[in-house]
Design an enzyme around this catalytic site. Structure first.
Site, PDB file in Angstrom:
ATOM      1  N   GLU A 163       1.643  -4.700  22.876  1.00  0.00           N
ATOM      2  CA  GLU A 163       2.015  -3.323  23.173  1.00  0.00           C
ATOM      3  C   GLU A 163       1.209  -2.748  24.330  1.00  0.00           C
ATOM      4  OE1 GLU A 163       2.743  -1.679  19.138  1.00  0.00           O
ATOM      5  OE2 GLU A 163       1.966   0.150  20.061  1.00  0.00           O
TER       6      GLU A 163
ATOM      7  N   ARG B   2       1.851  -3.497  12.586  1.00  0.00           N
ATOM      8  CA  ARG B   2       1.217  -3.802  13.876  1.00  0.00           C
ATOM      9  C   ARG B   2       1.852  -5.070  14.428  1.00  0.00           C
ATOM     10  NH1 ARG B   2      -0.432   0.666  13.829  1.00  0.00           N
ATOM     11  NH2 ARG B   2      -2.566   1.414  14.066  1.00  0.00           N
TER      12      ARG B   2
ATOM     13  N   HIS C 267       6.789   2.422  19.021  1.00  0.00           N
ATOM     14  CA  HIS C 267       5.690   2.797  18.105  1.00  0.00           C
ATOM     15  C   HIS C 267       5.764   4.285  17.705  1.00  0.00           C
ATOM     16  CE1 HIS C 267       1.387   1.530  16.795  1.00  0.00           C
ATOM     17  NE2 HIS C 267       1.923   2.353  15.916  1.00  0.00           N
TER      18      HIS C 267
ATOM     19  N   GLY D 212       0.865  -1.184   0.000  1.00  0.00           N
ATOM     20  CA  GLY D 212       0.000   0.000   0.000  1.00  0.00           C
ATOM     21  C   GLY D 212       0.899   1.231   0.000  1.00  0.00           C
TER      22      GLY D 212
HETATM   23  C1  GLV Z   1      -0.113   4.331  13.569  1.00  0.00           C
HETATM   24  O1  GLV Z   1       0.382   3.330  13.946  1.00  0.00           O
HETATM   25  C2  GLV Z   1      -1.253   4.378  12.704  1.00  0.00           C
HETATM   26  O2  GLV Z   1      -1.836   3.339  12.366  1.00  0.00           O
HETATM   27  O3  GLV Z   1      -1.648   5.492  12.335  1.00  0.00           O
END
Ligand code: GLV
Length: 321
Positions: free
Chosen positions: A269, A240, A287, A157
């Site tokens: 997390e 993720r 993150h 993407g």
């Molecule tokens: C950050 O991790 C997002 O998905 O915007």
């Protein structure tokens, strides 16, 4: 407009100003710490629009706590694995996310992790900070060059493509595994080769994860996939945590099945598997993919504009359902 808009986490003022300028007076959480679940379930009561962060789990319980007047959940994130979209759709609740505005920031972090882990930058920094003696040497702390090596992108993407663009500039070859073929022009520009999942794993020197996290990608990468990868390969995850089986990653790293990993996200997390902490060949950051002031302001503004559109019965800019 006198809708009840609840912002469940602290967002940049640009987002709040967008709401105020449109005549929406948000009730906004202003502490850095996320609300506890109990606080959240009380705060959402009676809301017509929720603006949420990825730290808030939006499930049937929360939707019921909000009430049947709820019209929309506008997530301030591109990923929406914190939201039960099916439960929202059943209740006619619109869901929106924030694609586009965090593409470059996240791709920068993915590429930063590639450089850090292949060139042992975290390890080097730990040496300096430890105050232990060190000496430049021809054979001291050698890393792996990335030129002419293959970046394998999982999920081509916007963020996958942006990471591939950076890789190309650094002299890497690009392969990708994705549900759909990318635009021919982009494929030509990047010289990107579409591969099966197995071929990508077996031939890539760096595997970078950029797909969404959902039921079909949960533990997409685990023991079996590490065995397919080159022993000299690195895994990067800025998408993720649950896409990678974290314990099996630790096992693979310890067994030398892959050479290292750069992780911005974690399966549970903010907990991090303790097995990762003592490994020198992993880079671990908390993150930070979209964590620039500009990007966070743009994300909050886009989420707010989605809320404004929905409040005025217009189509949201970036709908999920
Ligand atoms: C950050 O991790 C997002 O998905 O915007």
């Amino acid at each position: 407009m006198s809708l009840k808009v609840v912002v469940t986490g602290k967002i940049p003022t640009a987002g709040l100003e967008t709401l105020l300028a449109a005549g929406l007076a948000p009730i906004a959480w202003d502490k850095d710490q996320p609300m506890t679940r109990a606080e959240l379930l009380v705060a959402v009561k009676g809301a017509e629009i929720l603006i949420t962060l990825l730290t808030e789990k939006v499930d049937a319980e929360l939707l019921d706590a909000a009430g049947s007047q709820l019209r929309a959940v506008c997530n301030v994130a591109v990923g929406y694995n914190n939201i039960d979209v099916a439960a929202c759709s059943t209740r006619n609740v619109r869901v929106t996310n924030t694609p586009g505005v965090l593409t470059d920031a996240t791709a920068d972090i993915a590429f930063g992790l590639i450089l850090m882990v292949t060139r042992r930058l975290g390890e080097g920094e730990r040496v300096i900070r430890s105050n232990d003696p060190w000496q430049w040497g021809m054979h001291y702390m050698l890393g792996s060059g990335i030129q002419n090596r293959q970046l394998g992108v999982i999920g081509m993407g916007a963020i996958g493509i942006a990471t591939a663009r950076r890789a190309k500039v650094f002299g890497m070859k690009v392969a990708y595994y994705s549900r759909s073929k990318i635009d021919d022009k982009i494929a030509t520009e990047l010289g990107a080769k579409q591969m099966s999942f197995e071929e990508l794993l077996a031939t890539s020197d760096v595997v970078s994860v950029h797909c969404p996290s959902n039921d079909s990608t949960h533990h997409l990468i685990g023991a079996e996939q590490f065995r397919l990868m080159k022993k000299s390969a690195f895994l990067i995850n800025t998408a993720r945590g649950p896409i990678v089986n974290e314990q099996e990653l630790v096992d693979a790293l310890k067994a030398g099945e892959i050479a290292g990993a750069g992780l911005d996200v974690f399966e549970f997390e903010p907990k991090v598997n303790s097995g990762l902490l003592n490994l020198e060949n992993v880079v671990l950051i908390p993150h930070l993919g979209s964590a620039t002031a500009e990007t966070r302001a743009a994300m909050a503004t886009l989420a707010a504009n989605n809320a404004v559109a929905i409040a005025s019965s217009q189509a949201p800019l970036t709908p999920v359902n």
